[in-house]
Motif scaffolding. Structure first.
Motif: not given
Length: 441
Positions: A116-131
């Motif tokens: 986030a500090p770099h203005g970027l995002a991963p292609l993550n799912g809906s739950a932050p606790s998922v591996g």
């Protein structure tokens, strides 16, 4: 590269057996419904520890299974070797290359915060606790999937320990067959200790959810309205429909207690969010409406998935189209009047970038919708409820999602077409001729 975190331990595996202090705790994960009782646990803190675990199993002909956060356990298991990877939490972000390098125990919330500090995002799912690694290996249907495709489509390289005890750095160029099979193939090829994946230039998005009383507006009517709306939206808009019968319990918020809540969740990279979702707000009186512009770091609030470990069973169906009659029957068989343990239904809108070809084995890219059903209680009764719920969709079902099949039998059944299954079998026989990783399927 911006090194965000490094493992606390770099060598010396922790080996646990039944009765040892720490054995039970090492088995604990997000899924609490399935008992895993391996003969030996290798609590890995590095790739070298994983190599040691695989070589130990190979010498004794023992099956190998892997666990990071324990969200997607396929079912109960006894015996063999379990390699746990949650201590492997190294993570680095390269803002110039727009990539992240992550080890097997990293969770999506960590990657989102680092990018986030770099203005970027991963292609993550809906739950932050998922591996993150296990999610990507299953394909990875994320909150921006229609805009950017599957998370697996963005993987640059993987580090994997194969059955011969060798740590391999796998790219599309170096070992194209193994690369193809690891991403979407359903497991059984080795232990992935880390990977490098692309990040996307997204700092903010328009997202959230709008919820209705399903008994008041009519759950099937709301579903039809959402389905018609999906025919009009651009590829940059990803959404899902959810139906949840909440019990009448004092611990729940007053707005949810005893209600049949239907919701539409939205994640959109366009600039006209309020206009795009206007038809949703006309479905009926809203119980809640959180649709707004938000920093990507708040994207987990779109679904607000539970973060408390619990027991659950689940299955899925990828559809060529969402038949209104079949969808209505699905809701009738899972709603508050269906009886038995409650079922949670989520229907994802596919298409867009998800339909684009990619050099991996992620299946059913032609699918238009994905139906996922969760339930709880007795395992046999849960299987019956899931079968009954998905049966009306059989005429339009083209397969299943391997990353959404929890404790209900063969998780690979219906995953791939015959040609893909044959190719996967050839690659598995090449890299694991003794079927060492049968515990990971």
């Amino acid at each position: 590269m911006d090194i965000v975190n490094t493992p606390q331990h770099t060598s010396g595996e922790l080996v646990l057996r039944p009765g040892d202090p720490g054995y039970e705790g090492e088995l604990a994960g997000f899924q609490t419904g399935f008992a895993r009782r391996p003969d030996v646990v290798f609590a890995a803190a590095s790739a070298d520890d994983v190599v040691a675990g695989v070589r130990y199993a190979a010498r004794r002909g023992l099956p190998v299974a892997v666990q990071a956060t324990g969200h997607g356990l396929p079912g109960p298991s006894t015996g063999g070797v379990l390699i746990t990877t949650r201590r492997m939490d190294g993570l680095g972000v390269d803002p110039a290359a727009r990539t992240a390098r992550l080890q097997a125990g990293v969770r999506w919330g960590q990657v989102v915060a680092a990018a986030a500090p770099h203005g970027l995002a991963p292609l993550n799912g809906s739950a932050p606790s998922v591996g993150a690694v296990g999610y990507v290996l299953g394909g990875g249907l994320g909150i921006l999937a229609r805009r950017f495709g599957y998370a697996a489509d963005h993987v640059r390289a993987l580090d994997v320990v194969t059955a011969d005890g060798r740590l391999r750095h796998v790219t599309r160029e170096s070992e194209p067959g193994l690369y193809w099979a690891l991403l979407g193939g359903g497991g059984g090829l080795g232990v992935v200790t880390g990977l490098e994946t692309g990040l996307v230039p997204v700092a903010t998005l328009y997202g959230g959810s709008v919820s209705f009383d399903g008994s008041r507006v009519g759950a099937a009517s709301a579903l039809r309205a959402w389905q018609e709306w999906t025919r009009t939206v651009p590829d940059g808009l990803t959404s899902s429909f959810a139906a949840v019968p909440y019990p009448d319990l004092p611990a729940l918020p007053e707005a949810l207690r005893g209600r049949y809540v239907v919701s539409v969740r939205v994640a959109y990279t366009g600039a006209d969010g309020d206009r795009a979702v206007a038809p949703l707000r006309r479905i009926g009186p809203a119980l809640a409406d959180s649709l707004r512009e938000m920093p990507y770091a708040e994207s987990h609030t779109i679904h607000s998935d539970p973060d408390v470990p619990h027991a659950y069973y689940g299955d899925s169906a990828v559809l060529r189209e969402l038949d209104p009659a079949g969808a209505g029957a699905l809701l009738a068989r899972t709603g508050p009047d269906a009886g038995g343990a409650p079922c949670v239904v989520q229907i994802n809108h596919l298409g867009g970038a998800l339909a684009a070809p990619a050099p991996n084995s992620v299946p059913h890219r032609e699918g238009r919708f994905l139906v996922r059903v969760l339930t709880s209680g007795d395992r046999g009764a849960a299987r019956e409820r899931l079968d009954a719920a998905l049966a009306p969709l059989a005429p339009v079902t083209i397969g299943r999602c391997v990353s959404f099949a929890f404790g209900t039998g063969d998780r690979t059944k219906g995953l791939h077409d015959a040609e893909t299954r044959k190719r996967l079998a050839v690659i598995r026989s090449q890299y694991d001729p003794a079927n060492l990783f049968r515990g990971s399927l």
